[in-house]
Design an enzyme around this catalytic site. Structure first.
Site, PDB file in Angstrom:
ATOM      1  N   GLU A 176       3.821 -88.216 -26.946  1.00 13.04           N
ATOM      2  CA  GLU A 176       2.377 -87.964 -26.851  1.00 13.04           C
ATOM      3  C   GLU A 176       1.811 -87.024 -27.918  1.00 13.04           C
ATOM      4  O   GLU A 176       1.500 -85.862 -27.641  1.00 13.04           O
ATOM      5  CB  GLU A 176       2.043 -87.432 -25.460  1.00 13.04           C
ATOM      6  CG  GLU A 176       2.490 -88.370 -24.354  1.00 13.04           C
ATOM      7  CD  GLU A 176       2.053 -87.913 -22.966  1.00 13.04           C
ATOM      8  OE1 GLU A 176       1.737 -86.726 -22.793  1.00 13.04           O
ATOM      9  OE2 GLU A 176       2.013 -88.754 -22.056  1.00 13.04           O
ATOM     10  N   GLU A 205       5.247 -94.404 -19.496  1.00 17.31           N
ATOM     11  CA  GLU A 205       4.940 -93.544 -18.345  1.00 17.31           C
ATOM     12  C   GLU A 205       3.765 -94.131 -17.591  1.00 17.31           C
ATOM     13  O   GLU A 205       2.771 -94.541 -18.189  1.00 17.31           O
ATOM     14  CB  GLU A 205       4.538 -92.116 -18.761  1.00 17.31           C
ATOM     15  CG  GLU A 205       5.662 -91.255 -19.253  1.00 17.31           C
ATOM     16  CD  GLU A 205       5.188 -89.847 -19.645  1.00 17.31           C
ATOM     17  OE1 GLU A 205       4.151 -89.364 -19.126  1.00 17.31           O
ATOM     18  OE2 GLU A 205       5.858 -89.238 -20.490  1.00 17.31           O
TER      19      GLU A 205
HETATM   20  C1  PNW Z   1       2.171 -86.640 -19.555  1.00 16.63           C
HETATM   21  N1  PNW Z   1      -3.985 -84.583 -20.205  1.00 16.63           N
HETATM   22  O1  PNW Z   1       1.400 -85.559 -19.911  1.00 16.63           O
HETATM   23  C2  PNW Z   1       3.544 -86.132 -19.935  1.00 16.63           C
HETATM   24  O2  PNW Z   1       4.303 -86.942 -20.760  1.00 16.63           O
HETATM   25  C3  PNW Z   1       4.328 -85.561 -18.816  1.00 16.63           C
HETATM   26  O3  PNW Z   1       5.106 -84.510 -19.314  1.00 16.63           O
HETATM   27  C4  PNW Z   1       3.436 -85.116 -17.679  1.00 16.63           C
HETATM   28  O4  PNW Z   1       4.157 -84.529 -16.633  1.00 16.63           O
HETATM   29  C5  PNW Z   1       2.671 -86.343 -17.187  1.00 16.63           C
HETATM   30  O5  PNW Z   1       1.931 -86.947 -18.233  1.00 16.63           O
HETATM   31  C6  PNW Z   1       1.714 -86.045 -16.050  1.00 16.63           C
HETATM   32  O6  PNW Z   1       0.746 -85.117 -16.444  1.00 16.63           O
HETATM   33  C7  PNW Z   1       0.053 -85.418 -19.953  1.00 16.63           C
HETATM   34  O7  PNW Z   1      -4.387 -83.448 -19.884  1.00 16.63           O
HETATM   35  C8  PNW Z   1      -0.430 -84.170 -19.601  1.00 16.63           C
HETATM   36  O8  PNW Z   1      -4.781 -85.448 -20.606  1.00 16.63           O
HETATM   37  C9  PNW Z   1      -1.761 -83.894 -19.684  1.00 16.63           C
HETATM   38  C10 PNW Z   1      -2.631 -84.875 -20.135  1.00 16.63           C
HETATM   39  C11 PNW Z   1      -2.158 -86.125 -20.492  1.00 16.63           C
HETATM   40  C12 PNW Z   1      -0.815 -86.383 -20.397  1.00 16.63           C
END
Ligand code: PNW
Length: 436
Positions: free
Chosen positions: A167, A351
């Site tokens: 990401e 994911e």
């Molecule tokens: C993903 N946002 O993260 C990650 O790959 C994981 O580590 C995480 O636990 C999972 O999604 C759930 O949150 C994100 O704020 C974290 O937009 C935050 C964001 C997007 C993806």
């Protein structure tokens, strides 16, 4: 569940995903400190000041955790490797305990006939490199490529697939513009540099791993569907800009060797000198594209400085994260990504999942997975070459700035005793994935 294996192509891969800092328990095995340790130690950054010191203690319990993956019937396990566990200083001396850990993890997966899918970086940057500017420093592309060689020199021969970075939007924008993740900056120049350098580091790592003879290398992006908050042309433009920053900048860099015009309008003055010269590295050919999808956002304009965007609360049902559930956007994304960026390249949903406070009877999660798998099937019928789908996540874990309260696991973790208990969603998937 409403679907099972037989509804998907014969060689479609079902997997489950985790990340190192979120589950391993970082403060053991000789790992060096990371920018997440200092970020979490600074009051106000993380709910209850929680950190990844112990997390799920997967470092000591991985054999039992892999049994859970096996027993559920998953084909693949997507895990990440901690840079600071392997190179405590980020560069230089190797922590052999760290390399040994990923070596044992790999063999334990193969023994169980589970395909190892590695991500090299899922956000825990070694502190000495953070002190040198971290993702703002162009040198990080070389530090990262060196790390890729160290870890993949040891376990690369047994990987099913490898992606350098999880990401890039989160690594750059969320962490340097919104300040919600380490290093917690709110600075457009730092952000622009990080956005470019994270892609450069991705490309350098791909080149380094090709040099080792590795194949099935990919890139993993998080996507958020941007919907205009109303039908004004202002909101329409705002949503397009959000889409540009969040989705198209990173996909465009890697697959189209260009950044979107509507993002460059505001970002170009802040990008590093001669950024155009890096696209051959950034766009180094990859073998697959991974998409992480959770939610959409309603976007409108606001009267601040560029990018002048705001998120408006939407009407759809929400998860424990407060994220709206919009399954239809997943098939739209899969179709659009193939059309605009990846063509015939295999796509994986790397994911998808939801946080729920329901610790046993998580029927909300079963519904969520059902609805999103239906969209994967829709995109497959549309001809999109989707090769697999990974649930986030195996275990309840450290949900970054939100600490341990938000639960994404198919398996409940009691963070007092560290006991694991499969939830209803785990059982439902087990039935759906069974081979007869
Ligand atoms: C993903 N946002 O993260 C990650 O790959 C994981 O580590 C995480 O636990 C999972 O999604 C759930 O949150 C994100 O704020 C974290 O937009 C935050 C964001 C997007 C993806």
């Amino acid at each position: 569940m409403k679907h099972n294996r037989a509804d998907f192509p014969l060689d479609f891969q079902f997997g489950v995903a985790t990340s190192s800092y979120q589950i391993e328990g970082h403060a053991q095995g000789g790992a060096g400190t990371t920018h997440w340790d200092s970020f979490a130690a600074t009051p106000g950054n993380v709910a209850k000041g929680e950190n990844g010191d112990v997390a799920c203690d997967h470092y000591n319990r991985f054999e039992a955790d892999l049994d859970l993956i096996k027993d559920a019937g998953f084909d693949c396990y997507r895990f990440s490797t901690s840079w600071a566990r392997i190179l405590p200083e980020g560069r230089g001396p190797v922590n052999s305990q760290g390399l040994d850990f990923y070596d044992r993890l790999t063999d334990a997966l193969l023994e169980r006939n589970i395909k190892p899918c590695a991500t090299l970086y899922h956000w825990e940057l070694p502190s000495p490199l953070a002190d040198l500017g971290g993702w703002r420093n162009r040198d990080i592309a070389n530090w990262f490529a060196d790390f890729a060689e160290v870890i993949m020199g040891r376990i690369g021969d047994r990987m099913f697939s490898v992606a350098p970075i999880n990401e890039p939007w989160c690594v750059s924008w969320l962490s340097h513009f919104e300040g919600h993740h380490a290093p917690g900056l709110r600075d457009i120049r730092a952000t622009a540099h990080a956005m470019h350098h994270v892609l450069l580091a991705h490309g350098r790592a791909i080149e380094a791993m090709r040099g080792l003879g590795l194949s099935n290398l990919g890139a993993v992006f998080n996507l958020e569907w941007a919907e205009p908050a109303d039908d004004s042309s202002e909101s329409q433009k705002a949503a397009q800009l959000y889409d540009g920053i969040y989705n198209r900048f990173f996909l465009g860099g890697v697959f189209n060797k260009s950044y979107p015009e509507n993002v460059l309008e505001g970002l170009e003055p802040h990008l590093p000198f001669n950024w155009q010269d890096d696209f051959d590295t950034i766009g180094a050919p990859v073998d697959w594209c991974g998409l992480n999808y959770y939610t959409r956002k309603l976007i409108a304009r606001t009267a601040t400085t560029w990018p002048a965007l705001k998120e408006v609360p939407g009407p759809l049902p929400k998860t424990q994260m407060g994220w709206e559930i919009d399954p239809a956007a997943l098939s739209r994304f899969l179709i659009r990504t193939a059309r605009d960026h990846t063509g015939d390249l295999p796509i994986y949903v790397t994911e998808n999942g939801m946080a729920s406070p329901e610790r046993q009877q998580d029927t909300d999660r079963i519904d969520y997975l059902d609805q999103h798998l239906a969209e994967v099937r829709k995109a497959l019928e549309h001809g999109v070459p989707i090769n697999g789908y990974f649930v986030w996540s195996l275990l309840d874990n450290y949900e970054w700035a939100l600490g341990y309260e938000k639960r994404f696991g198919l398996v409940d973790v009691d963070f007092e005793t560290l006991e694991r208990t499969p939830k209803a969603s785990y059982r439902a998937l087990q039935t759906a994935l069974a081979r007869d």
